[in-house]
Motif scaffolding. Structure first.
Motif, PDB file in Angstrom:
ATOM      1  N   SER A   1       0.873  -1.168   0.000  1.00 56.97           N
ATOM      2  CA  SER A   1       0.000   0.000   0.000  1.00 56.97           C
ATOM      3  C   SER A   1       0.910   1.218   0.000  1.00 56.97           C
ATOM      4  N   VAL A   2       0.827   2.009  -1.047  1.00 52.85           N
ATOM      5  CA  VAL A   2       1.725   3.155  -1.200  1.00 52.85           C
ATOM      6  C   VAL A   2       0.896   4.421  -1.240  1.00 52.85           C
ATOM      7  N   LYS A   3       1.259   5.380  -0.390  1.00 47.75           N
ATOM      8  CA  LYS A   3       0.536   6.652  -0.331  1.00 47.75           C
ATOM      9  C   LYS A   3       1.520   7.812  -0.479  1.00 47.75           C
ATOM     10  N   ASN A   4       0.983   8.970  -0.824  1.00 42.47           N
ATOM     11  CA  ASN A   4       1.761  10.206  -0.905  1.00 42.47           C
ATOM     12  C   ASN A   4       2.969  10.082  -1.827  1.00 42.47           C
ATOM     13  N   CYS A   5       2.726   9.603  -3.031  1.00 43.86           N
ATOM     14  CA  CYS A   5       3.825   9.413  -3.967  1.00 43.86           C
ATOM     15  C   CYS A   5       3.594  10.124  -5.300  1.00 43.86           C
TER      16      CYS A   5
END
Length: 161
Positions: free
Chosen positions: A10-14
């Motif tokens: 889960s990848v956020k703020n990219c």
């Protein structure tokens, strides 16, 4: 199946990351699947303007990755495929590209998503290329690995409050 045990990232703020995708041209059908998977993953992450470069073959991936790492990219995704033949060429190319990409990442601190398929047969490559009927989507996975690592690196380089 080699994909068992893969993490759900889960990848956020990219969205603000500069990401480049470098793709070899050998094995067009497989490469089209890998590139499509990578671009789809970047779109899912909100990275809508990645740089996409094509190189002749997998052997050329490390040198282009090294140059891009020096030009301010936050993450690089290297996509290629090498299929075993009847000569030692397979081992030399696979080892050289693998070591080269690892060296770029370690030397520059820029994560390099490893999307190099090293397969015994074309059928194995197609099964990993994210095509209709494929069981794996290594282009997609390589993007998530590189971007997730870039976000992690950014978090440790920012001052704690």
């Amino acid at each position: 199946m080699s994909g068992k045990g893969a993490p759900e990232l889960s990848v956020k703020n990219c969205q603000d990351l500069r990401v480049a995708v470098i793709a070899a041209q050998w094995h067009e059908k497989v490469m089209d699947g890998l590139v499509d998977g990578a671009l789809r993953a970047l779109h899912e992450l909100g990275i809508d303007e990645p740089t996409l470069l094509r190189v002749p073959g997998s052997w050329e991936l490390p040198v282009v990755a090294k140059v891009l790492a020096g030009r301010g990219y936050d993450a690089i995704v290297a996509l290629g495929v090498v299929i075993r033949g009847g000569t030692p060429h397979f081992e030399y190319v696979c080892e050289g590209v693998t070591r080269g990409l690892a060296q770029v990442s370690v030397d520059t601190g820029v994560p390099v998503g490893f999307g190099l398929l090293t397969c015994d047969t074309e059928e194995q490559a197609v099964d990993r290329a994210g095509l209709e009927g494929s069981t794996e989507d290594k282009g997609h996975e390589a993007v998530y690995a590189a971007v997730s690592t870039a976000v992690t690196l950014r978090s440790v380089s920012e001052p704690w409050h």
